[in-house]
Design a protein around this motif. Structure first.
Motif, short mmCIF file in Angstrom:
data_model
loop_
_atom_site.label_atom_id
_atom_site.label_comp_id
_atom_site.label_asym_id
_atom_site.label_seq_id
_atom_site.Cartn_x
_atom_site.Cartn_y
_atom_site.Cartn_z
N ASP A 1 57.16 42.53 45.17
CA ASP A 1 56.49 43.78 45.55
C ASP A 1 55.04 43.49 45.93
OD1 ASP A 1 55.41 46.30 45.81
OD2 ASP A 1 56.45 47.13 44.07
N PRO A 2 54.74 43.22 47.21
CA PRO A 2 53.38 42.88 47.65
C PRO A 2 52.35 43.95 47.30
CG PRO A 2 54.96 42.37 49.37
CD PRO A 2 55.71 43.12 48.31
N GLU A 3 52.74 45.22 47.37
CA GLU A 3 51.79 46.29 47.05
C GLU A 3 51.38 46.23 45.58
OE1 GLU A 3 51.41 51.19 47.18
OE2 GLU A 3 53.21 50.18 47.96
N ARG A 4 52.37 46.04 44.71
CA ARG A 4 52.07 45.91 43.28
C ARG A 4 51.24 44.65 43.03
NH1 ARG A 4 56.79 46.21 38.84
NH2 ARG A 4 56.72 48.37 39.59
N TYR A 5 51.49 43.61 43.75
CA TYR A 5 50.76 42.35 43.64
C TYR A 5 49.26 42.58 43.86
CZ TYR A 5 49.24 37.66 45.23
OH TYR A 5 48.58 36.46 45.41
N HIS A 6 48.91 43.30 44.93
CA HIS A 6 47.50 43.55 45.22
C HIS A 6 46.88 44.55 44.24
CE1 HIS A 6 48.58 41.65 49.10
NE2 HIS A 6 47.32 41.25 49.06
N LYS A 7 47.67 45.48 43.76
CA LYS A 7 47.17 46.41 42.75
C LYS A 7 46.84 45.67 41.46
CE LYS A 7 49.32 50.77 44.20
NZ LYS A 7 50.31 51.82 43.82
N ARG A 8 47.70 44.73 41.09
CA ARG A 8 47.45 43.96 39.88
C ARG A 8 46.20 43.10 40.02
NH1 ARG A 8 53.47 41.99 37.70
NH2 ARG A 8 54.06 44.04 36.87
N LEU A 9 45.99 42.56 41.20
CA LEU A 9 44.79 41.77 41.43
C LEU A 9 43.54 42.63 41.32
CD1 LEU A 9 45.97 39.50 44.38
CD2 LEU A 9 45.22 38.71 42.13
N GLN A 10 43.57 43.83 41.93
CA GLN A 10 42.41 44.72 41.85
C GLN A 10 42.15 45.14 40.40
OE1 GLN A 10 40.39 46.12 44.83
NE2 GLN A 10 39.22 45.85 42.93
N ASN A 11 43.21 45.44 39.67
CA ASN A 11 43.06 45.78 38.26
C ASN A 11 42.46 44.62 37.47
OD1 ASN A 11 44.13 48.33 38.61
ND2 ASN A 11 46.21 47.73 38.07
N LEU B 1 51.85 37.85 38.15
CA LEU B 1 51.34 37.88 39.53
C LEU B 1 52.31 37.19 40.47
CD1 LEU B 1 47.52 37.10 39.04
CD2 LEU B 1 48.54 39.27 39.73
N ILE B 2 52.83 36.05 40.04
CA ILE B 2 53.78 35.31 40.88
C ILE B 2 55.03 36.15 41.12
CG2 ILE B 2 55.34 33.33 40.93
CD1 ILE B 2 52.51 32.54 41.51
N HIS B 3 55.51 36.82 40.07
CA HIS B 3 56.70 37.65 40.20
C HIS B 3 56.44 38.82 41.15
CE1 HIS B 3 60.42 39.67 39.10
NE2 HIS B 3 59.72 40.78 38.86
N ALA B 4 55.29 39.48 41.01
CA ALA B 4 54.97 40.61 41.87
C ALA B 4 54.80 40.18 43.31
CB ALA B 4 53.70 41.30 41.37
N ARG B 5 54.24 39.01 43.53
CA ARG B 5 54.05 38.51 44.89
C ARG B 5 55.39 38.33 45.60
NH1 ARG B 5 54.04 33.61 47.48
NH2 ARG B 5 52.60 33.42 49.26
#
Length: 443
Positions: free
Chosen positions: A294-304, A287-291
């Motif tokens: 890639d912000p979009e991937r960050y929020h997708k990972r959170l939703q998942n 999550l830290i890396h995605a934040r």
């Protein structure tokens, strides 16, 4: 075995973090089964409901001081080690001495809390029992080593320590039961559990090529750590209040035997809480890396992550709730059967624990430490107030309802805050299966 590709996730990262989570889950599941069979089923059969309540009460009190002694450093040290791995020895050394000092200072505090609790009603649990368990606060300072392995995403190493420690601890309690030893031996075993885990971390740390002799205390880092971790520390204290205050308050309004009955239901319900902890600690680096990248991937990972938490927690709640009566008739003595309806209520609080664990990682990643503290504080207040009214009126099932409401309030409090409202709405989408339905219909 290759992990199937999931849209929006880097395949290499997915395999790495999934495997780490898998190791953590294996560790927890194995130890959970052994601990539950011996610590809950066999031990409750050996002890009376009153003795079982007396045994569990010291840990209910000491949990608060253990949270104080931890100083909120675990998650923050993991974050610092991810960002500054070259400062490992200084960060770990400083955190260790901070936690050890805090653990020693909590011992007089335990006595003060015990005296305060006796003002309303004399407690059936002797203070000597509470003090023995309270020494765990100092011993747990070694557990800061766990932050090092979390920063390295080495769940396999953690598995060895936790599984070995839990199995040895459970077998020792089994030996005590076979030998028909008195209650005091089981009280000492609670302190031994902490010592055993600490020893395991030390051995593992040395085997991984590291040395405790390299740890260094830095006064300047102490100030830095306290400045940034105190909201997490205060939050952890508040978490223990709203998660454990029911166990403290039940003997105040009823008696130790009622706590003994309640603890079997709480144990059955809370044993599943290792799942969100194992998952979120493993995916936190991702999550830290995605934040950062890639912000979009960050929020997708959170939703998942929220979707996964709901699926797992609802599945557990449904099975445990419907099977509560059967579980108690199969596993426990008739004296504990009144806890079956308590379990059918208490287990639903797990949904909010799972979602709260996931959203808690978001708050840490964004640096919203004070907000994390605030939402747990609200949950703690709600739980205390509800327990004051519910326990005298409804008994131990009232404590279960108070827990359920408090967990829900604490988890979704972030909906009321503008900067975190989006995350709250994302959790609602997961809770009502909206997000999952959208994923299915897109295929």
């Amino acid at each position: 075995m290759r992990i199937p590709a999931i849209k929006g996730f880097d395949q290499q990262a997915l395999e790495k973090y999934f495997k780490n989570t898998g190791w953590l889950l294996i560790a927890r599941v194995g130890s959970m089964v052994v601990k539950f069979v011996i610590n809950s089923v066999l031990l409750s059969r050996y002890l009376s409901t009153e003795q079982f309540g007396i045994l569990n009460y010291p840990m209910a009190i000491v949990t608060f001081t253990m949270a104080i002694a931890a100083l909120g450093l675990d998650g923050f040290i993991t974050r610092e080690l991810l960002n500054h791995p070259e400062r490992k020895d200084t960060l770990l050394g400083t955190a260790f001495w901070m936690r050890l000092t805090a653990g020693l200072f909590t011992l007089p505090l335990v006595y003060g809390v015990y005296l305060l609790l006796t003002l309303a009603k004399p407690l059936e649990t002797p203070f000597s029992y509470v003090f023995i368990v309270a020494c765990s606060s100092a011993l747990q300072s070694v557990n800061i080593i766990d932050s090092f392995f979390q920063s390295k995403v080495q769940g396999k190493n953690i598995m060895y320590v936790q599984v070995s420690g839990n199995i040895i601890s459970a077998l020792i309690k089994l030996l005590f039961i076979i030998l028909k030893l008195p209650l005091i031996w089981f009280v000492y075993s609670l302190l031994f559990d902490t010592a055993l885990l600490a020893l395991g971390y030390i051995i593992l740390y040395k085997k991984s090529g590291n040395h405790l002799s390299g740890w260094r205390y830095d006064k300047r880092i102490t100030g830095y750590l306290l400045k940034h971790s105190w909201p997490l520390a205060f939050s952890a204290i508040l978490v223990t209040i709203y998660m454990k205050i029911d166990q403290v308050m039940i003997p105040m309004f009823t008696k130790a035997s009622e706590l003994g009955i309640y603890m079997t239901a709480a144990s059955l319900s809370e044993n599943w809480y290792f799942i969100p902890v194992a998952i979120v600690t493993s995916v936190f680096p991702a999550l830290i890396h995605a934040r950062k990248t890639d912000p979009e991937r960050y929020h997708k990972r959170l939703q998942n992550l929220y979707d996964l938490m709901v699926i797992l927690s609802v599945g557990i709640a449904v099975v445990m709730s419907l099977g509560s009566t059967l579980i108690y008739h199969l596993l426990f003595k008739p004296a504990y059967w009144p806890a079956a309806p308590v379990l059918s209520v208490h287990v639903w609080a797990g949904i909010f624990v799972f979602l709260g664990s996931a959203s808690g990682q978001y708050l840490i990643a964004e640096g919203y430490f004070k907000l994390s503290m605030l939402r747990t504080g609200i949950g703690a207040i709600v739980n205390i107030v509800l327990n004051i009214f519910f326990i005298p009126a409804y008994g131990i099932i009232g404590a279960a309802y108070a827990t359920l409401v408090a967990y829900a309030v604490a988890t979704f409090f972030i909906v009321l805050i503008p900067k975190t409202r989006q995350q709250g709405l994302m959790m609602f989408k997961s809770l009502f299966l909206i997000s999952l339905f959208q994923k299915i219909t897109r295929r």
